[in-house]
Design an enzyme around this catalytic site. Sequence first.
Site, mmCIF file in Angstrom:
data_model
loop_
_atom_site.group_PDB
_atom_site.id
_atom_site.type_symbol
_atom_site.label_atom_id
_atom_site.label_comp_id
_atom_site.label_asym_id
_atom_site.label_seq_id
_atom_site.Cartn_x
_atom_site.Cartn_y
_atom_site.Cartn_z
ATOM 1 N N GLU A 1 0.026 9.178 1.206
ATOM 2 C CA GLU A 1 -0.063 8.498 -0.097
ATOM 3 C C GLU A 1 -0.630 9.448 -1.149
ATOM 4 O O GLU A 1 -0.172 9.475 -2.285
ATOM 5 C CB GLU A 1 -0.921 7.236 -0.010
ATOM 6 C CG GLU A 1 -0.490 6.217 1.049
ATOM 7 C CD GLU A 1 0.979 5.859 1.017
ATOM 8 O OE1 GLU A 1 1.581 5.889 -0.070
ATOM 9 O OE2 GLU A 1 1.544 5.562 2.100
ATOM 10 N N GLU B 1 10.349 10.242 -0.280
ATOM 11 C CA GLU B 1 9.846 9.879 1.046
ATOM 12 C C GLU B 1 10.088 10.969 2.097
ATOM 13 O O GLU B 1 9.207 11.292 2.874
ATOM 14 C CB GLU B 1 10.428 8.538 1.502
ATOM 15 C CG GLU B 1 10.011 7.352 0.626
ATOM 16 C CD GLU B 1 8.496 7.194 0.465
ATOM 17 O OE1 GLU B 1 7.732 7.840 1.204
ATOM 18 O OE2 GLU B 1 8.076 6.429 -0.437
#
Length: 897
Positions: free
Chosen positions: A313, A335
């Site tokens: 994150e 991602e």
Amino acid sequence: MKDATARTTYLHDYRPPPFTIDSTELDFDLYETHAVVQARLQFRRNPDFGGVDEDMLILHGRELVLEELRLDDRVLEAADYVLEEESLRIPKLRSLAQDGSDRFTVYCRTRIEPQNNTALEGLYKSRKMFCTQCEAEGFRRITYYLDRPDVMSKFTTTVRAEREKYPVLLSNGNCIAEGECEDPARHWTTWEDPFPKPSYLFALVAGDLVSLDDRFTTSSGREVQLRIFVEPRDLDKCDHAMVSLKKAMRWDEEKYGREYDLDIFMIVAVDDFNMGAMENKGLNIFNTSCILANSATQTDWAFQRVEAVVAHEYFHNWSGNRVTCRDWFQLSLKEGFTVFRDSEFSADMNSRSVKRVQDVAFLRSVQFAEDSGPMAHAVQPDSYMEISNFYTVTIYEKGAEVVRMISNLLGPERFRAGTDLYFKRHDGQAVTIEEFVNAMEDASGVDLKQFRNWYRQSGTPVLEIDGFHDAERQRFELRVRQSCPPTPGQEIKVPFHIPLRMGLLDPAGREIPLRLQGEPAAVGKDRVLAVTQPVETFVFEDVAEPPVASLLRGFSAPVRLKYDYTPEDLLFLMSNDSDGFNRWNAGQELALMLMRELQEDFRGGRKLALPKILREAHRNILAEAVDAGAEADRAMFAELLRLPAESFLIEQADIADVEAIHAVREFLLDGLAESHRNLVADLFESIPATGAYRADAESIAARSLRNLALSALVRSGEKDWLELCLRQFEQANNMTDQLAALQILTHSRAGEGVYQAALAQFHEQWRGEPLVVDQWFSLQATRPHPGALAQVRELLRHPDFEIRNPNKVRAVIGAFCGQNHVNFHDASGSGYEFLGEQAMQLDAINPQIAARLITPLTRWRKFDSGRQQMMREQLSRIGDRDGVSRDVSEIVVKSVG
Ligand code: 0A1
Ligand code: ZN
């Protein structure tokens, strides 16, 4: 099939937005029965739109009650706009806006009910706190907006709520003001985020929270405040996350030259969350399972997961937030790249080879299964019905493999030049995967034209390789054929550029210098062959004796490799290969080959016999592990000793016979434990039990190998070992050892008489810790014994089970259907029926979770015709439900048509 799916979005339909939003001012009034959201949005016509000037403004919105709408100073009447289920349209902008509609302001007041939002998208309540989840399309459940990632806006957010219940009020960026409301029981804070961002990165939290605080000085000397907010009972579980965060911040500076950019970085832990965590700008929101860790309540596995997710994150702040995605077809841009980054971070923090083994094992059992099923899609898909269904292992893990291949093709310096150029060129922009690859090419001069096929084509390529030794000419030829099976919507594939890392071993186990035909001299002993054609041959000179080829070292490309190894070759590679990954892989291949043969025996009703060569392989590893003692990479030995998982065996089969797979695996575990009991005991005793708990890689490895040994010892059936296991369960000073012992008791035959008491005792001890209770649920749901389903039904009635909490659903229903293969695939179809029933109930509560849960049913092609039919029936039943969600319906439509 009920039609909930009218909408399909296509990549080729992408158009830039006609308008952008320069600033977004939000105002939240939070109450127990509802929330009022006021949005003031400054729009501007987008010069990049192209085409005719739009006279219509279309905003996204879902499940909102519109209370007031203004355009500039004009209050709009119902006749001025059109409200539909998922949009708000203002058709005649030019006549309504003050100055010709190039710039205008929209004010919008909506009312929502966070306390009834069980889908956990948008603004919702998790236990007693308010929180948000906006990726991918949750913001439109908060207010009407251009809810798409290429609209980036500066946000200012004011939150008002009752002070006593919600003393902490947070949003993205910096807190610029706070105060008391007119009603003295209420207070407010205002937050300003200086970085323009898409709506999916918006976050808000209001709750009664405490925080662990720290500081970080960036490499350029800026001070950053770090705060992890949790409910008071969890304050003692934040240290590991904080340490991980600081490591990740430093690592990103050192490896990528990326510094943090705000003065404050906040993390909030919530109990109810659909995924692992979310990278909202400056205010990450985490599932408690990915942030909380202390040794008493969390296992080593959880510690490593927390480290990885915190880093993931955090890394998004650059790969995702500063440079974001143009549209959701580019999801892997952020991602895939970020998973690659977090995987390299974990490799640097722990054991590199073990991390690679674990990543590949996961990819091959889960992503390969997706890639050969009805939901197969490219790393850059070209259409979707519901974007939430595309947060997949293909986008994440295969996407990371593709970035890994680029990094290997370029080498470390040029890859770093590529990422530097990418961040520099696109800082503050919303871009495409193509722009990422362009930056890599431009910075390195490496041609990635053919390589781009990895992004566009779905399916797992197959490399069929044959080796021929020509004794006379002293040559060794590798004939390589690549193919890729058809996948939905992609019948025919073009060849991939496949980097094939390899070496050749002579009969004494030495690496042979590699000289390809036409080269004047050998170039190293470990090389990367560029496989680019459907069929091609690589000829190596000066190979006097038949070598053993070590292929696809380090798993240099996400492909299925087919090479005709003999069991002896594999045993040889296990002991001699210089590549740690391939040593492990040879062991897996050997076990796989032998297990396939044993499955045949099992089906034919023949008596099973422990293969000598497997016994020998395990004896070698055990002996080496004992000899190496504390010097060894014990985590790697644990991996070497693990038999391939059932999920991998199922994936590798054409038609999987789950009973045979389970029976054979159990037979081998018993047989190996029995044959090597003395060596295993030596190994167990050579590893000291944990003293004071430490979460470093070495201690984690020791516990993992020791507990693996313990499970083998208990299998041997000797009472002493069972008692030792019970003692470990009762006396362990950490959750890893306690839970490992409980798992052995619960899952082994030897534990039959004692496991229930142990489970009861464990629950009594940990009933106040939801994450531990999840483990307790999972252990029972994955019990491979007959009767597990009845037990699972019991668990659903347990007072600690909550259907609205995704972690609980995953711990019980998810674990049973996804991991308890023998029971879920019971020939009666009872497991399928159970999932059908649960999925329908859940779809009405939380469609995202329901859609994920039914994944095991979509794998129906892997099973015999009787099971196929029953699985398909359940899918249809789920899809036929009145009010079926778009999420579930997409999966059903694609799986059964
Ligand atoms: N971007 C997050 C994952 C995430 C995606 C969707 C969510 O809700 C639907 C929540 C989180 C990540 O990669 O960590
Ligand atoms: Zn991510």
